[in-house]
Write an enzyme that holds these catalytic residues in place. Structure first.
Site, mmCIF file in Angstrom:
data_model
loop_
_atom_site.group_PDB
_atom_site.id
_atom_site.type_symbol
_atom_site.label_atom_id
_atom_site.label_comp_id
_atom_site.label_asym_id
_atom_site.label_seq_id
_atom_site.Cartn_x
_atom_site.Cartn_y
_atom_site.Cartn_z
ATOM 1 N N HIS A 162 -3.424 1.370 2.736
ATOM 2 C CA HIS A 162 -4.259 1.527 1.536
ATOM 3 C C HIS A 162 -4.015 2.903 0.919
ATOM 4 C CE1 HIS A 162 -7.135 4.270 3.516
ATOM 5 N NE2 HIS A 162 -7.104 3.432 4.567
ATOM 6 N N CYS A 183 -5.882 3.455 9.977
ATOM 7 C CA CYS A 183 -5.132 2.906 8.855
ATOM 8 C C CYS A 183 -3.952 3.809 8.501
ATOM 9 C CB CYS A 183 -6.033 2.765 7.639
ATOM 10 S SG CYS A 183 -7.253 1.436 7.817
#
Length: 486
Positions: free
Chosen positions: A441, A462
């Protein structure tokens, strides 16, 4: 002619007539006498027969194979006793004839009143009816024998010696070179000992002199014969189950399942019920999976820098759906049809160029040590930039492996607990998860990427990307897109 002459002629004719009448009368009397004599003789013979056979058995009388015609009861009883002294029972077997001697088994006969009773039941007035053929009678005499001796004699017969005995065997079905086939029954020659002993005992009492083993059904027989409907139906079903060829298409190769393998899965019970051994079907699918499943396996991979490494783990790859594949395979085998298809998969990779190459040339590559990300589409690098991965110092490391992109979403809010307590909530424009809560992301809150930032100030797991990088990634990736993390 003179009157005297006429008178003489008339007298002569009258005398002749009288003579003829006299002769006829005499002949008639003679015939009557002869008939009377014959009747008297017949009556005498018949009466004599009635008298004689009141104390003797009629002519042609046979009792228990012993001829007793013209004998009185005492003589008949002696005939039975004498017969017993030489009574032998012939045993007709398949390959030989053996003999049981009544004397060898301690046989004793007690005639009792049965012979006399039989004679007394006969009508002597009908003695003449026996002149036209034998009349046979059967009486069960009081015969005793030593059962232990009889069993010993029977046990010593050739037909009970181990080397002479062939056991009966039912027909059965076996797997031949190219199909199932029936092996015919073996009739054998095993004798039913108990039945034989009972029959010999009966025959000793009734005077029977011959026992035919086959006619008396004294051989044990197979339960099933090659021509039985149950056997032929089972053969047809077994061959149907094993006749189909299943060809699995794995793109770069094919795997064929045919009779040579499936014949071992066909189970035929003793009563010729045909089923498939589902455990063996399952074993085959397990082996198929071990050979062709790639999910979680170690893969050779050439990095963007040209290094050759092996990447292990992750949820990307091919994986056969065991339960559904098993059910479909069983159904296809039972149909007996030839089928070519790919296996039923629970997960699919993007390609299958070889046993180990299921990634192809379109993928996302993440290097934790270099803190970089690359996007290759059909072998062309669309984007490459620095990133920040999970912080291993806080237990938030990004896990290595080959993963399938779960989905992609615009404008998502990411939440979760912080290592020091509390929670976080981050809004992102491009969200592309690949391993549970870990994903790619944009991270607009970061001003720099790469280097060693991830150690101490890394993400919660992430891969944080610059906005522009995340935008390019989002444009090209889709569900199932491979993500390689090493």
């Amino acid at each position: 002619m003179s009157d005297n002459t006429q008178t003489k002629n008339a007298a002569s004719g009258s005398n002749a007539t009288r003579n003829r009448r006299s002769n006829k009368k005499a002949a008639s009397n003679t015939g009557k006498i002869i008939v009377a004599v014959i009747l008297i003789l017949l009556i005498a013979v018949y009466g004599g027969g009635v008298y004689y056979y009141s104390n003797h058995f009629p002519h042609n009388t046979v009792i228990n194979h012993v001829k007793v015609g013209e004998m009185d009861t005492a003589a008949a009883e002696k005939a039975f006793t004498d017969d017993l002294a030489s009574h032998k029972i012939s045993l007709k077997e398949k390959k030989r004839t053996e003999v049981i001697d009544a004397n060898d088994v301690g046989t004793v006969i007690n005639v009792g009143s049965q012979i006399t009773d039989l004679h007394d039941s006969m009508n002597p007035w009908l003695w003449f009816t026996n002149l036209f053929g034998e009349k046979k009678y059967t009486v069960k005499l009081d015969v005793t024998y030593d059962e232990a001796k009889l069993e010993e004699v029977v046990n010593n017969l050739e037909c009970f010696k181990k080397e002479n005995v062939t056991a009966p065997k039912s027909a059965y079905i076996k797997a031949g070179d190219s199909q199932f086939e029936i092996v015919p029954e073996v009739l054998g020659n095993t004798v039913k000992k108990k039945a034989l002993l009972q029959l010999i005992g009966t025959d000793l009492s009734t005077g029977i002199t011959k026992i035919d083993f086959e006619k008396e059904n004294l051989y044990k027989l197979p339960k099933y014969y090659a021509k039985d409907q149950a056997v032929t139906d089972a053969l047809a079903k077994a061959n149907k189950y094993a006749s189909g060829t299943i060809t699995y298409d794995f793109d770069y190769t094919k795997e064929t399942l045919d009779y040579n393998t499936s014949k071992d899965w066909v189970k035929i019970s003793k009563d010729f019920k045909v089923t498939l051994d589902e455990s063996k079907v399952g074993d085959y699918i397990e082996k198929l999976g071990s050979k062709y499943n790639t999910m979680g396996s170690s893969r050779p991979f050439t990095t963007a820098y040209g290094s050759k490494i092996n990447v292990y783990g992750g949820d990307y790859g091919w994986k056969i759906y065991f339960d559904k594949e098993k059910a479909q395979l069983i159904e296809e085998l039972k149909s007996g049809k030839d089928v070519e298809r790919e296996p039923v998969y629970s997960y699919k990779a993007r390609c299958r160029k070889s046993a180990k190459n299921d990634i192809g040339n379109s993928y996302v590559e993440v290097s934790i040590s270099n803190q970089e990300v690359w996007l290759f589409v059909n072998g062309e690098c669309k984007v490459n930039s620095s990133v920040v991965t999970g912080d291993p110092t806080k237990g938030h490391q990004t896990y290595t492996g080959v993963y399938a992109l779960t989905y992609k979403q615009r404008n998502a809010t990411l939440t979760g607990p912080n290592a020091g307590g509390g929670s976080y909530s981050s809004k992102v424009s491009f969200w592309m998860p690949f391993n549970g809560g870990q994903g790619l992301h944009d991270a607009t809150w970061r001003s720099s990427f790469g280097g060693s930032i991830y150690r101490g100030n890394g993400s919660h797991g992430c891969v944080n990307c610059p906005y522009s990088t995340a935008a390019v990634l989002y444009k090209y990736v889709e569900e199932g897109f491979p993500v390689i993390v090493y």
